[in-house]
Design a protein around this motif. Structure first.
Motif, PDB file in Angstrom:
ATOM      1  N   HIS A   1      -8.503 -10.367  -2.311  1.00  0.00           N
ATOM      2  CA  HIS A   1      -8.603  -9.418  -1.202  1.00  0.00           C
ATOM      3  C   HIS A   1      -7.788  -8.160  -1.486  1.00  0.00           C
ATOM      4  N   TRP A   2      -6.559  -8.324  -1.954  1.00  0.00           N
ATOM      5  CA  TRP A   2      -5.705  -7.172  -2.233  1.00  0.00           C
ATOM      6  C   TRP A   2      -6.270  -6.334  -3.377  1.00  0.00           C
ATOM      7  N   HIS A   3      -6.786  -7.008  -4.386  1.00  0.00           N
ATOM      8  CA  HIS A   3      -7.392  -6.315  -5.523  1.00  0.00           C
ATOM      9  C   HIS A   3      -8.559  -5.448  -5.048  1.00  0.00           C
ATOM     10  N   GLY A   4      -9.421  -6.039  -4.222  1.00  0.00           N
ATOM     11  CA  GLY A   4     -10.566  -5.298  -3.723  1.00  0.00           C
ATOM     12  C   GLY A   4     -10.186  -4.158  -2.794  1.00  0.00           C
ATOM     13  N   HIS A   5      -9.051  -4.293  -2.103  1.00  0.00           N
ATOM     14  CA  HIS A   5      -8.588  -3.249  -1.193  1.00  0.00           C
ATOM     15  C   HIS A   5      -8.017  -2.050  -1.940  1.00  0.00           C
ATOM     16  N   LEU A   6      -7.279  -2.295  -3.006  1.00  0.00           N
ATOM     17  CA  LEU A   6      -6.569  -1.190  -3.659  1.00  0.00           C
ATOM     18  C   LEU A   6      -7.466  -0.363  -4.576  1.00  0.00           C
ATOM     19  N   LEU A   7      -8.537  -0.941  -5.089  1.00  0.00           N
ATOM     20  CA  LEU A   7      -9.368  -0.193  -6.037  1.00  0.00           C
ATOM     21  C   LEU A   7      -9.992   1.061  -5.424  1.00  0.00           C
ATOM     22  N   PRO A   8     -10.570   1.009  -4.223  1.00  0.00           N
ATOM     23  CA  PRO A   8     -11.061   2.267  -3.635  1.00  0.00           C
ATOM     24  C   PRO A   8      -9.947   3.283  -3.391  1.00  0.00           C
ATOM     25  N   LEU A   9      -8.737   2.799  -3.097  1.00  0.00           N
ATOM     26  CA  LEU A   9      -7.612   3.719  -2.927  1.00  0.00           C
ATOM     27  C   LEU A   9      -7.304   4.436  -4.240  1.00  0.00           C
ATOM     28  N   LEU A  10      -7.393   3.714  -5.342  1.00  0.00           N
ATOM     29  CA  LEU A  10      -7.206   4.334  -6.654  1.00  0.00           C
ATOM     30  C   LEU A  10      -8.282   5.376  -6.916  1.00  0.00           C
ATOM     31  N   GLN A  11      -9.505   5.005  -6.639  1.00  0.00           N
ATOM     32  CA  GLN A  11     -10.622   5.905  -6.896  1.00  0.00           C
ATOM     33  C   GLN A  11     -10.507   7.184  -6.064  1.00  0.00           C
TER      34      GLN A  11
ATOM     35  N   GLU B   1       0.829  -1.211   0.000  1.00  0.00           N
ATOM     36  CA  GLU B   1       0.000   0.000   0.000  1.00  0.00           C
ATOM     37  C   GLU B   1       0.861   1.258   0.000  1.00  0.00           C
ATOM     38  N   ARG B   2       1.988   1.218   0.700  1.00  0.00           N
ATOM     39  CA  ARG B   2       2.887   2.372   0.683  1.00  0.00           C
ATOM     40  C   ARG B   2       3.373   2.642  -0.742  1.00  0.00           C
TER      41      ARG B   2
END
Length: 398
Positions: A177-187, A144-145
């Motif tokens: 799980h990681w895919h689903g976590h990072l997409l809102p961060l992108l948005q 995430e960093r």
């Protein structure tokens, strides 16, 4: 379960599947898996991979998932009705340890195109997640960093909204799980610069735009379906236009190499399609050729989109954006570097169509090592028909 939903795949599998239903429902095909990363022991994971494939074959589309698909402007009602009856059938999948190379696996899909086309993306995602779960070395905090550093760089680009960023990372992701976590961060991090995801499940879950048009298999299949082999690319593009009537208009240029593609991509296609997607070869050289070809065919490149999607990282996006900015519309589909950058080296795995209606088909990539065909004689014939120079065997059917 690694795959929780039949929507957990790339949109272009559905768009191609709809066209198959309407135009070639009786076609028979074969796909083959290949791990291009040397020295990887996948055979040890066969029991778990097999269990996940069995679980995949139990899934059905939920009513609310079908309603979501029905709401997409380019999806037709009869296709959604068909999907309401659809399920994966394990009889079309053969999985075993390689008899030739210790540690490798043989994974083949064979059957009706209409009933096998959706296997590719979830099977690749299963192999990836099973492997990385067993490896157990991913650092999601550090991942995430790094992700946030990438977002900061992309946001800092001049006129950043002109640098459209999309997620294309389902098939080689570290985990669901990681895919689903990072997409809102992108948005959240990119705002309007983030234009959507190829993953239909997450697009529905997060209210994102699902993205995708066609893949190599669409054009490959026409090597067996088309009127003549030499006309197969034009026939595939014409069939796509008949299906979508000007929608989903991004053409793929590297099925038999850029030279052969541009000979077929005449003024009619230049004006008809919205843009082109790069997936192999030098992207700067490719982009210059596409812009020059559009201009030569009396088409304003500034009205068209170049989509770059081959092995992108942020540094390459920066350089491509700086080079082509203001000369055309630009979009960048990031895959592995986005969804599998958490420490362990990502796998380079693919599933490609190798036969259609009993005949070999091939992709002759602009990048050595990305091509795939199980019949060297056919590759030689394909090159002869399209007037391509002879190439070494390793490049032709690696």
């Amino acid at each position: 379960m690694v795959i929780p939903s039949l929507l957990d795949t790339d949109l272009y599998k559905f768009t191609m599947m709809q066209a198959v239903l309407h135009q070639y429902p009786a076609a028979q095909v074969q796909y083959r898996f290949k791990c291009r990363t040397p020295g990887i022991d996948l055979a040890v994971h066969l029991p778990r991979i097999s269990e996940e494939i069995d679980a995949l074959c139990t899934l059905r589309f939920a009513p609310e998932e079908l309603d979501y698909l029905r709401g997409l402007r380019f999806i037709k009602p009869d296709f959604v009705d068909f999907l309401g009856l659809f399920h994966f059938d394990r009889k079309y999948v053969r999985l075993r340890a390689s008899r030739a190379v210790p540690g490798e696996i043989e994974l083949e899909i064979e059957g009706p195109w209409l009933h096998t086309i959706l296997f590719e993306v979830p099977l690749l995602a299963i192999v990836n997640e099973v492997y990385f779960q067993a490896l157990g070395q991913g650092d999601l905090v550090d991942g995430e960093r790094r992700l946030r550093q990438k977002l900061d760089t992309l946001k800092a680009l001049p006129e950043a909204e002109g640098c459209a960023i999309a997620d294309y990372g389902t098939r080689r992701r570290y985990s669901r799980h990681w895919h689903g976590h990072l997409l809102p961060l992108l948005q959240q991090g990119l705002g309007r610069q983030f234009v959507g995801t190829s993953n239909v499940h997450f697009a529905r879950q997060y209210g994102m735009t699902p993205l995708g048009t066609m893949a190599h298999e669409w054009l490959q299949a026409f090597q067996a379906l088309g009127p003549r082999l030499r006309d197969s690319q034009a026939a595939a593009l014409e069939a796509w236009a008949r299906e979508y009537r000007g929608d989903l208009g991004i053409a793929l240029s590297d099925v038999v190499g850029t030279d052969a593609f541009l000979r077929d991509y005449d003024m009619y296609f230049c004006k008809l399609f919205d843009g082109l997607r790069h997936d192999s070869g030098d992207p700067f050289h490719w982009g210059e050729r596409m812009l020059a070809h559009l201009q030569a065919n009396r088409t304003d490149p500034r009205a068209k989109t170049l989509v770059f999607s081959d092995g992108l990282d942020v540094d390459r996006i920066e350089r491509l954006y700086a080079h082509f900015r203001g000369r055309c519309k630009l979009a960048f589909g990031i895959g592995t570097n986005l969804t599998n950058d958490v420490g362990p080296k990502p796998l380079n795995i693919v599933i490609k169509m190798t036969r259609c209606n009993g005949q070999p088909v091939a992709k002759l990539s602009d990048t050595p090592g990305k091509s795939m065909c199980d019949d060297p004689g056919y590759v030689q014939y394909l090159r002869q028909v399209f007037g391509l120079p002879a190439d070494d065997q390793a490049r032709s059917h690696a």
